[in-house]
Design a protein around this motif. Structure first.
Motif, PDB file in Angstrom:
ATOM      1  N   PHE A  90       0.611  -1.370  -0.097  1.00 53.10           N
ATOM      2  CA  PHE A  90       0.024  -0.034   0.180  1.00 53.10           C
ATOM      3  C   PHE A  90       0.744   1.333  -0.019  1.00 53.10           C
ATOM      4  N   GLY A  91       2.008   1.074  -0.157  1.00 48.77           N
ATOM      5  CA  GLY A  91       2.935   2.290  -0.680  1.00 48.77           C
ATOM      6  C   GLY A  91       2.651   2.558  -2.334  1.00 48.77           C
ATOM      7  N   CYS A  92       1.343   2.427  -2.485  1.00 50.79           N
ATOM      8  CA  CYS A  92       0.998   2.378  -3.781  1.00 50.79           C
ATOM      9  C   CYS A  92       1.008   3.658  -4.537  1.00 50.79           C
ATOM     10  N   VAL A  93       0.910   3.439  -5.949  1.00 50.95           N
ATOM     11  CA  VAL A  93       0.946   4.499  -6.957  1.00 50.95           C
ATOM     12  C   VAL A  93      -0.813   4.849  -7.236  1.00 50.95           C
ATOM     13  N   SER A  94      -0.927   5.939  -7.049  1.00 45.98           N
ATOM     14  CA  SER A  94      -2.383   6.669  -7.685  1.00 45.98           C
ATOM     15  C   SER A  94      -1.783   7.307  -8.962  1.00 45.98           C
ATOM     16  N   ARG A 147      -8.030   8.333 -16.623  1.00 44.94           N
ATOM     17  CA  ARG A 147      -8.944   7.664 -15.746  1.00 44.94           C
ATOM     18  C   ARG A 147      -8.070   7.377 -14.515  1.00 44.94           C
ATOM     19  N   SER A 148      -8.604   7.508 -13.258  1.00 51.75           N
ATOM     20  CA  SER A 148      -7.668   7.490 -12.232  1.00 51.75           C
ATOM     21  C   SER A 148      -7.536   5.732 -11.931  1.00 51.75           C
ATOM     22  N   GLN A 149      -5.910   5.497 -11.718  1.00 53.22           N
ATOM     23  CA  GLN A 149      -5.729   4.338 -11.216  1.00 53.22           C
ATOM     24  C   GLN A 149      -5.000   4.006 -10.069  1.00 53.22           C
ATOM     25  N   THR A 150      -5.150   3.060  -9.180  1.00 55.07           N
ATOM     26  CA  THR A 150      -4.396   2.612  -8.287  1.00 55.07           C
ATOM     27  C   THR A 150      -3.447   1.242  -8.342  1.00 55.07           C
ATOM     28  N   GLU A 195      -3.377  -3.222 -12.900  1.00 57.77           N
ATOM     29  CA  GLU A 195      -4.597  -2.658 -12.351  1.00 57.77           C
ATOM     30  C   GLU A 195      -5.486  -3.993 -11.864  1.00 57.77           C
ATOM     31  N   GLN A 196      -5.435  -5.155 -12.792  1.00 60.68           N
ATOM     32  CA  GLN A 196      -5.765  -6.342 -12.508  1.00 60.68           C
ATOM     33  C   GLN A 196      -5.516  -7.242 -11.292  1.00 60.68           C
ATOM     34  N   VAL A 197      -4.133  -7.389 -11.231  1.00 64.55           N
ATOM     35  CA  VAL A 197      -3.515  -7.967 -10.211  1.00 64.55           C
ATOM     36  C   VAL A 197      -3.594  -7.119  -9.022  1.00 64.55           C
ATOM     37  N   SER A 198      -3.689  -5.867  -9.044  1.00 66.20           N
ATOM     38  CA  SER A 198      -3.938  -4.946  -8.187  1.00 66.20           C
ATOM     39  C   SER A 198      -5.447  -5.322  -7.229  1.00 66.20           C
ATOM     40  N   ARG A 199      -6.283  -5.283  -8.239  1.00 64.74           N
ATOM     41  CA  ARG A 199      -7.687  -5.563  -7.712  1.00 64.74           C
ATOM     42  C   ARG A 199      -7.837  -6.900  -7.088  1.00 64.74           C
TER      43      ARG A 199
END
Length: 268
Positions: A15-19, A26-29, A136-140
């Motif tokens: 969760f030291g993730c990148v926004s 489109r916003s991505q996490t 995005e997919q593996v993050s989800r």
């Protein structure tokens, strides 16, 4: 440390993730680093090359490589070297993976009947990588049921035992039997970004409409494998048609340059 505690620790670290923003704003996490995604892509591609037959047809292979070379030549990052493999299979399918890997199945050449139509599919798949849709997919997945296993695989915590999970997260669901399909917005994004890529590479974007019409007719009521993980929405062709005015100037400009025409059996 039990598995739940380990998973929570991994989650906390990730969760030291990148926004960030996708190519269309489109916003991505994104929870995974570029290095982790490249590792997933490399391992998945290595598994594909080991498990599936690679075409020995030099003419078709050269044709596919020609198109890929022109598309990747217009990408923002020119430091990335791309590996392209033509797999011998009746599947009407293609894919691209982080780390510079493109796979095309010979069955696709029966539906994408010219260089422009094949460039439509390849541009679409490369666009998924460019837009970080696999991340995005593996993050989800990290935030849902199978996510911890995906994270373990990505971090090297469990070797190759869970390779099917992260391969599915990278869009290879039809190959491994686990479906993590790209979402509606990701598909629309890949269509438009891919259209821009093919136009910049000097491929006629008008052929994209014909290609998806061909796709809709292929494989009977179920459609080809490509559409099983790339849902064909009723608005797809309309969106491509609407984008033509935007991308045609890119195509016209590209055609002023000296381009290598990609030919197979005497046809482009």
């Amino acid at each position: 440390m039990n598995k739940l505690a380990l998973s929570l620790c991994i989650t906390a670290l990730l969760f030291g993730c990148v926004s960030t923003k996708s190519p269309t704003g489109r916003s991505q996490t994104l929870l995974f680093s570029d290095a982790q995604m490249q590792q997933m892509g490399a391992q998945s591609f290595a598994a594909m090359k080991k498990d599936q037959k690679i075409s020995q047809d030099k003419i078709k292979t050269a044709y596919v490589n020609c198109i890929a070379k022109r598309i990747t030549a217009v990408l923002p990052d020119q430091s990335q070297q791309w590996e392209v493999v033509l797999f011998e299979s009746e599947q009407v399918n293609a894919f691209a993976l982080p780390g510079g890997h493109i796979g095309v199945y010979t069955g696709l050449l029966n539906v994408a009947v010219n260089q422009d139509q094949l460039a439509t599919v390849m541009g679409h798949e490369v666009a998924h990588v460019l837009a970080q849709h696999g991340n995005e997919q593996v993050s989800r997945s990290q935030l849902t049921g199978i996510g911890m296993q995906v994270a373990d695989a990505a971090l090297g915590a469990s070797g190759v035992a869970n390779k099917d999970l992260y391969m599915a997260g990278l869009g290879l669901g039809t190959q491994v039997g686990i479906i993590l399909p790209f979402g509606r917005y990701q598909e629309s994004e890949a269509d438009i970004v891919g259209l821009e890529l093919m136009a910049k590479a000097g491929f006629n974007p008008q052929e994209s409409v014909t290609l998806w019409q061909n796709m809709a007719k292929a494989g009977g009521s179920q459609g080809p494998e490509l559409l099983s993980t790339h849902p064909s929405h009723s608005t797809r062709i309309e969106d491509l048609q609407a984008a033509q005015n935007q991308v045609m100037p890119l195509y016209i400009q590209a055609r002023k340059q000296s381009l290598t025409e990609c030919k197979i059996n005497g046809r482009k």
